[in-house]
Design a protein around this motif. Structure first.
Motif, PDB file in Angstrom:
ATOM      1  N   GLU A  94       0.235 -57.388  17.945  1.00  0.00           N
ATOM      2  CA  GLU A  94       0.906 -56.148  18.647  1.00  0.00           C
ATOM      3  C   GLU A  94      -0.024 -55.382  19.279  1.00  0.00           C
ATOM      4  N   ASP A  95      -1.182 -55.067  18.767  1.00  0.00           N
ATOM      5  CA  ASP A  95      -2.228 -54.187  19.426  1.00  0.00           C
ATOM      6  C   ASP A  95      -2.904 -54.761  20.339  1.00  0.00           C
ATOM      7  N   ALA A  96      -2.924 -56.012  20.713  1.00  0.00           N
ATOM      8  CA  ALA A  96      -3.647 -56.801  21.545  1.00  0.00           C
ATOM      9  C   ALA A  96      -4.173 -55.953  23.021  1.00  0.00           C
ATOM     10  N   SER A  97      -3.049 -55.087  23.719  1.00  0.00           N
ATOM     11  CA  SER A  97      -3.299 -54.464  24.743  1.00  0.00           C
ATOM     12  C   SER A  97      -4.405 -53.325  24.572  1.00  0.00           C
ATOM     13  N   ASP A  98      -4.874 -53.024  23.429  1.00  0.00           N
ATOM     14  CA  ASP A  98      -5.639 -52.014  23.126  1.00  0.00           C
ATOM     15  C   ASP A  98      -7.298 -52.684  22.989  1.00  0.00           C
ATOM     16  N   ILE A  99      -7.108 -54.076  22.769  1.00  0.00           N
ATOM     17  CA  ILE A  99      -8.478 -54.330  22.816  1.00  0.00           C
ATOM     18  C   ILE A  99      -8.678 -55.532  23.831  1.00  0.00           C
ATOM     19  N   ALA A 100      -7.997 -56.024  24.656  1.00  0.00           N
ATOM     20  CA  ALA A 100      -8.186 -56.950  25.680  1.00  0.00           C
ATOM     21  C   ALA A 100      -7.186 -56.812  26.988  1.00  0.00           C
ATOM     22  N   LEU A 101      -7.378 -57.561  27.865  1.00  0.00           N
ATOM     23  CA  LEU A 101      -6.886 -57.550  29.190  1.00  0.00           C
ATOM     24  C   LEU A 101      -5.628 -58.802  29.064  1.00  0.00           C
ATOM     25  N   ALA A 102      -5.786 -59.514  28.083  1.00  0.00           N
ATOM     26  CA  ALA A 102      -4.799 -60.723  28.032  1.00  0.00           C
ATOM     27  C   ALA A 102      -4.908 -61.391  26.832  1.00  0.00           C
ATOM     28  N   LEU A 117      -8.086 -67.212  32.502  1.00  0.00           N
ATOM     29  CA  LEU A 117      -9.398 -66.433  32.920  1.00  0.00           C
ATOM     30  C   LEU A 117      -9.177 -66.101  34.482  1.00  0.00           C
ATOM     31  N   ARG A 118      -8.537 -66.893  35.260  1.00  0.00           N
ATOM     32  CA  ARG A 118      -8.466 -66.396  36.422  1.00  0.00           C
ATOM     33  C   ARG A 118      -7.502 -65.408  36.656  1.00  0.00           C
ATOM     34  N   ALA A 119      -6.525 -65.124  35.820  1.00  0.00           N
ATOM     35  CA  ALA A 119      -5.477 -63.701  35.956  1.00  0.00           C
ATOM     36  C   ALA A 119      -6.293 -62.619  35.630  1.00  0.00           C
ATOM     37  N   LEU A 136       0.604 -66.845  28.285  1.00  0.00           N
ATOM     38  CA  LEU A 136      -0.189 -65.857  28.470  1.00  0.00           C
ATOM     39  C   LEU A 136       0.525 -64.591  28.518  1.00  0.00           C
ATOM     40  N   GLN A 137       0.168 -63.458  27.961  1.00  0.00           N
ATOM     41  CA  GLN A 137       0.355 -62.265  27.920  1.00  0.00           C
ATOM     42  C   GLN A 137      -0.588 -61.403  28.488  1.00  0.00           C
ATOM     43  N   THR A 138      -0.374 -60.423  29.473  1.00  0.00           N
ATOM     44  CA  THR A 138      -1.322 -59.927  30.213  1.00  0.00           C
ATOM     45  C   THR A 138      -1.010 -58.339  30.216  1.00  0.00           C
TER      46      THR A 138
END
Length: 145
Positions: A94-102, A117-119, A136-138
């Motif tokens: 759930e906290d992926a947006s805090d630590i990653a771009l995707a 990776l291209r995204a 993929l979640q971005t």
């Protein structure tokens, strides 16, 4: 080479993956797609050493790692150094947006990994929202790009 377009601003990658077969497949896929895989490691401790020693553009990071350091800790360190983070893990947290771009879910195909990776590259290098990619979640933040 599998794909016609070469990477633009993301060239040098670090793969952090504790499953040797997945690590090998990811490394081969990304090398054949024109990326320079600086190293492939299985622990957070090894990743931190590479991050300190090498100029990196992005991490391809599994959250479940060997060693005592977590994937989240590695992701935060990379983010704080301006290194793009693509999580590749069984379940995107759930906290992926805090630590990653995707975050790309496992299992995935070779083409999905390259597309992910291209995204990330489009978000970082061109300040463009990514197109939809299956699995993929971005976390598009134009102000952060």
């Amino acid at each position: 080479m599998l794909f016609a377009s070469r990477p633009s601003c993301i060239k040098r990658l670090l793969i952090i993956e504790d499953d040797p077969l997945v690590a090998f497949d990811n490394e081969r896929t990304l090398q054949h797609s024109g990326y320079d895989v600086v190293a492939t490691v299985d622990s957070g401790e090894a990743a931190v050493a590479i991050i300190a020693a090498e100029q990196l553009d992005a991490l391809v990071l599994d959250l479940a790692l060997a060693g005592h350091m977590t994937g989240r800790e590695v992701a935060r360190l990379a983010r704080d150094r301006g290194i793009a983070v693509l999580l590749v893990t069984g379940q995107c947290p759930e906290d992926a947006s805090d630590i990653a771009l995707a975050c790309l879910g496992k299992p995935h195909s070779a083409s999905a990994l390259v597309a992910a990776l291209r995204a990330v590259e489009g978000m970082v290098c061109k300040n463009k929202p990514p197109r939809k990619i299956s699995g993929l979640q971005t976390y598009w933040r134009p102000e952060a790009a």
